[in-house]
Scaffold this active site. Structure first.
Site, PDB file in Angstrom:
ATOM      1  N   ASP A 120       0.876  -1.158   0.000  1.00  0.00           N
ATOM      2  CA  ASP A 120       0.000   0.000   0.000  1.00  0.00           C
ATOM      3  C   ASP A 120       0.927   1.226   0.000  1.00  0.00           C
ATOM      4  O   ASP A 120       2.108   1.113   0.347  1.00  0.00           O
ATOM      5  CB  ASP A 120      -0.864  -0.038   1.273  1.00  0.00           C
ATOM      6  N   LEU A 121       0.410   2.370  -0.418  1.00  0.00           N
ATOM      7  CA  LEU A 121       1.271   3.558  -0.493  1.00  0.00           C
ATOM      8  C   LEU A 121       1.100   4.477   0.725  1.00  0.00           C
ATOM      9  O   LEU A 121       2.024   4.643   1.532  1.00  0.00           O
ATOM     10  CB  LEU A 121       0.949   4.336  -1.782  1.00  0.00           C
ATOM     11  N   ASP A 122      -0.113   5.042   0.849  1.00  0.00           N
ATOM     12  CA  ASP A 122      -0.374   6.035   1.892  1.00  0.00           C
ATOM     13  C   ASP A 122      -0.286   5.406   3.279  1.00  0.00           C
ATOM     14  O   ASP A 122      -1.058   4.508   3.605  1.00  0.00           O
ATOM     15  CB  ASP A 122      -1.788   6.630   1.717  1.00  0.00           C
TER      16      ASP A 122
ATOM     17  N   THR B  88       1.556  10.112   3.748  1.00  0.00           N
ATOM     18  CA  THR B  88       0.495  10.949   3.181  1.00  0.00           C
ATOM     19  C   THR B  88      -0.818  10.809   3.943  1.00  0.00           C
ATOM     20  O   THR B  88      -1.723  11.615   3.732  1.00  0.00           O
ATOM     21  CB  THR B  88       0.256  10.560   1.710  1.00  0.00           C
TER      22      THR B  88
ATOM     23  N   LYS C 217      -9.071   5.193   5.965  1.00  0.00           N
ATOM     24  CA  LYS C 217      -7.813   4.716   5.410  1.00  0.00           C
ATOM     25  C   LYS C 217      -8.051   3.563   4.438  1.00  0.00           C
ATOM     26  O   LYS C 217      -8.781   2.624   4.754  1.00  0.00           O
ATOM     27  CB  LYS C 217      -6.857   4.274   6.528  1.00  0.00           C
ATOM     28  N   GLY C 218      -7.416   3.653   3.288  1.00  0.00           N
ATOM     29  CA  GLY C 218      -7.512   2.589   2.294  1.00  0.00           C
ATOM     30  C   GLY C 218      -8.785   2.646   1.455  1.00  0.00           C
ATOM     31  O   GLY C 218      -8.937   1.903   0.493  1.00  0.00           O
ATOM     32  N   VAL C 219      -9.688   3.531   1.835  1.00  0.00           N
ATOM     33  CA  VAL C 219     -11.000   3.613   1.182  1.00  0.00           C
ATOM     34  C   VAL C 219     -10.958   4.689   0.087  1.00  0.00           C
ATOM     35  O   VAL C 219     -10.305   5.721   0.254  1.00  0.00           O
ATOM     36  CB  VAL C 219     -12.065   3.940   2.260  1.00  0.00           C
TER      37      VAL C 219
ATOM     38  N   ARG D  99     -11.761   7.752  -2.630  1.00  0.00           N
ATOM     39  CA  ARG D  99     -12.123   9.161  -2.374  1.00  0.00           C
ATOM     40  C   ARG D  99     -13.641   9.319  -2.184  1.00  0.00           C
ATOM     41  O   ARG D  99     -14.096   9.906  -1.206  1.00  0.00           O
ATOM     42  CB  ARG D  99     -11.642  10.012  -3.550  1.00  0.00           C
TER      43      ARG D  99
ATOM     44  N   SER E 198      -2.572   0.346  -4.293  1.00  0.00           N
ATOM     45  CA  SER E 198      -3.111   1.511  -3.578  1.00  0.00           C
ATOM     46  C   SER E 198      -4.457   1.925  -4.140  1.00  0.00           C
ATOM     47  O   SER E 198      -4.706   1.779  -5.338  1.00  0.00           O
ATOM     48  CB  SER E 198      -2.112   2.670  -3.725  1.00  0.00           C
ATOM     49  N   ALA E 199      -5.298   2.499  -3.272  1.00  0.00           N
ATOM     50  CA  ALA E 199      -6.597   3.017  -3.728  1.00  0.00           C
ATOM     51  C   ALA E 199      -6.453   4.404  -4.355  1.00  0.00           C
ATOM     52  O   ALA E 199      -7.380   4.916  -4.969  1.00  0.00           O
ATOM     53  CB  ALA E 199      -7.544   3.111  -2.540  1.00  0.00           C
TER      54      ALA E 199
ATOM     55  N   ASN F 210      -3.700   9.366  -7.006  1.00  0.00           N
ATOM     56  CA  ASN F 210      -2.533  10.272  -7.037  1.00  0.00           C
ATOM     57  C   ASN F 210      -1.219   9.506  -6.863  1.00  0.00           C
ATOM     58  O   ASN F 210      -0.175  10.124  -6.648  1.00  0.00           O
ATOM     59  CB  ASN F 210      -2.646  11.304  -5.901  1.00  0.00           C
TER      60      ASN F 210
ATOM     61  N   LYS G 189     -10.885  -1.335  -1.567  1.00  0.00           N
ATOM     62  CA  LYS G 189     -10.599  -2.196  -0.422  1.00  0.00           C
ATOM     63  C   LYS G 189     -11.767  -2.007   0.567  1.00  0.00           C
ATOM     64  O   LYS G 189     -12.248  -0.892   0.696  1.00  0.00           O
ATOM     65  CB  LYS G 189      -9.296  -1.769   0.263  1.00  0.00           C
TER      66      LYS G 189
ATOM     67  N   GLU H 273       0.273  -3.308   4.716  1.00  0.00           N
ATOM     68  CA  GLU H 273      -0.917  -2.443   4.807  1.00  0.00           C
ATOM     69  C   GLU H 273      -1.045  -1.723   6.149  1.00  0.00           C
ATOM     70  O   GLU H 273      -0.800  -2.332   7.187  1.00  0.00           O
ATOM     71  CB  GLU H 273      -2.166  -3.310   4.656  1.00  0.00           C
ATOM     72  N   ASP H 274      -1.457  -0.459   6.120  1.00  0.00           N
ATOM     73  CA  ASP H 274      -1.701   0.268   7.375  1.00  0.00           C
ATOM     74  C   ASP H 274      -3.194   0.421   7.662  1.00  0.00           C
ATOM     75  O   ASP H 274      -3.564   0.976   8.703  1.00  0.00           O
ATOM     76  CB  ASP H 274      -1.067   1.667   7.331  1.00  0.00           C
TER      77      ASP H 274
HETATM   78  C1  BG6 Z   1      -5.813   5.504  -0.010  1.00  0.00           C
HETATM   79  C2  BG6 Z   1      -5.913   6.321   1.254  1.00  0.00           C
HETATM   80  O1  BG6 Z   1      -4.495   5.086  -0.190  1.00  0.00           O
HETATM   81  O2  BG6 Z   1      -6.202   6.276  -1.125  1.00  0.00           O
HETATM   82  C3  BG6 Z   1      -7.310   6.883   1.405  1.00  0.00           C
HETATM   83  O3  BG6 Z   1      -5.602   5.507   2.373  1.00  0.00           O
HETATM   84  C4  BG6 Z   1      -7.689   7.677   0.157  1.00  0.00           C
HETATM   85  O4  BG6 Z   1      -7.345   7.704   2.548  1.00  0.00           O
HETATM   86  C5  BG6 Z   1      -7.545   6.783  -1.077  1.00  0.00           C
HETATM   87  O5  BG6 Z   1      -9.033   8.133   0.243  1.00  0.00           O
HETATM   88  C6  BG6 Z   1      -7.860   7.522  -2.372  1.00  0.00           C
HETATM   89  O6  BG6 Z   1      -6.863   8.471  -2.586  1.00  0.00           O
HETATM   90  P1  BG6 Z   1      -6.934   9.644  -3.662  1.00  0.00           P
HETATM   91  O7  BG6 Z   1      -5.519  10.182  -3.670  1.00  0.00           O
HETATM   92  O8  BG6 Z   1      -7.279   9.019  -4.978  1.00  0.00           O
HETATM   93  O9  BG6 Z   1      -7.945  10.612  -3.200  1.00  0.00           O
HETATM   94 MG    MG Z   2      -2.719   3.187   3.538  1.00  0.00          MG
END
Ligand code: BG6
Ligand code: MG
Length: 220
Positions: free
Chosen positions: A10-12, A18, A46-48, A50, A115-116, A119, A146, A170-171
């Protein structure tokens, strides 16, 4: 248990910090709508994706918005978030991430991003890590958020590995569940009381090496 041929990250909140920027931007938006939420509730974001994050926040405040209003609100949050990530530098990579990715690469373990975020490429470019991943599966490539396992199953497929040979880092609670549903082993990054469903939990990638990972996950 099987050997480890691929690792999916996972990234964030795992590679880069982030998660704090997502929290700040969502909190700013929520506050403008007269809603507040705690760090504890933030765990559910988290992980969900936008749009699903926005739906959760609106439900906490008991607010209803049209589809068009929701798209506008999500775009506003993202504009604040992008402002923050545009300022990011490589020193915001979380401790141990660069070293662990290198250790895996040197050992011939394949590496994917799962990652979800939409960005993710921007972020990986900013922190100079884009070329460390053999495959990138992110919010631009999946249709199910996720805890659906799609992101990790696509990652394994892109790497050409069976899920049983994959380990996910994963966090997020939703991400740990996604990994389990994908049939993969999972390392939680954070606190055990939150990520207790993971096979093991460490506070960060600086607390792990390939040898300790193998010992913990291939023992059975
Ligand atoms: C996940 C984050 O990696 O990406 C979530 O944990 C975030 O908090 C999701 O909502 C979507 O990210 P973005 O950058 O497309 O808004
Ligand atoms: Mg994460």
């Amino acid at each position: 248990m099987s050997e480890i041929k691929a690792c999916l990250f996972d990234l964030d909140g795992v590679i880069v910090d982030t998660a704090k920027y997502h929290f700040k931007a969502w909190k700013r938006l929520a506050n403008e709508l007269g809603i507040d939420f705690t760090e504890h509730e933030n765990e559910q974001l988290k992980g969900v994706s936008r749009m699903e994050s926005l739906q959760l926040i609106l439900s906490w405040g008991g607010l209803k918005k049209t589809e068009a209003e929701m798209l506008e609100l999500a775009a506003l949050k993202n504009s604040w978030y992008v402002e923050m990530i545009n300022e990011m530098k490589a020193d915001e990579i979380l401790p141990g991430a660069v070293q662990f990715l290198k250790e895996l690469r040197d050992a011939g373990v394949k590496i994917a991003l799962g990652s979800a975020s939409k960005n993710s490429t921007t972020i990986l470019q900013k922190i100079n890590l884009l070329d460390q991943f053999d495959a990138i599966i992110d919010g631009t490539k999946v249709s199910k958020s996720k805890p659906n396992p799609e992101v990790f199953l696509k990652g394994a497929e892109a790497l050409g590995e069976d899920p049983e040979y994959c380990v996910v880092f994963e966090d997020a609670v939703a991400g740990v569940e996604a990994a389990i549903r994908a049939g993969m082993r999972v390392v939680g990054i954070g606190e055990h009381r939150i990520l207790y469903q993971a096979d093991m939990v460490v506070s960060g990638l600086d607390q792990i090496h390939l040898a300790s990972l193998k010992e913990a996950l291939i023992k059975k």
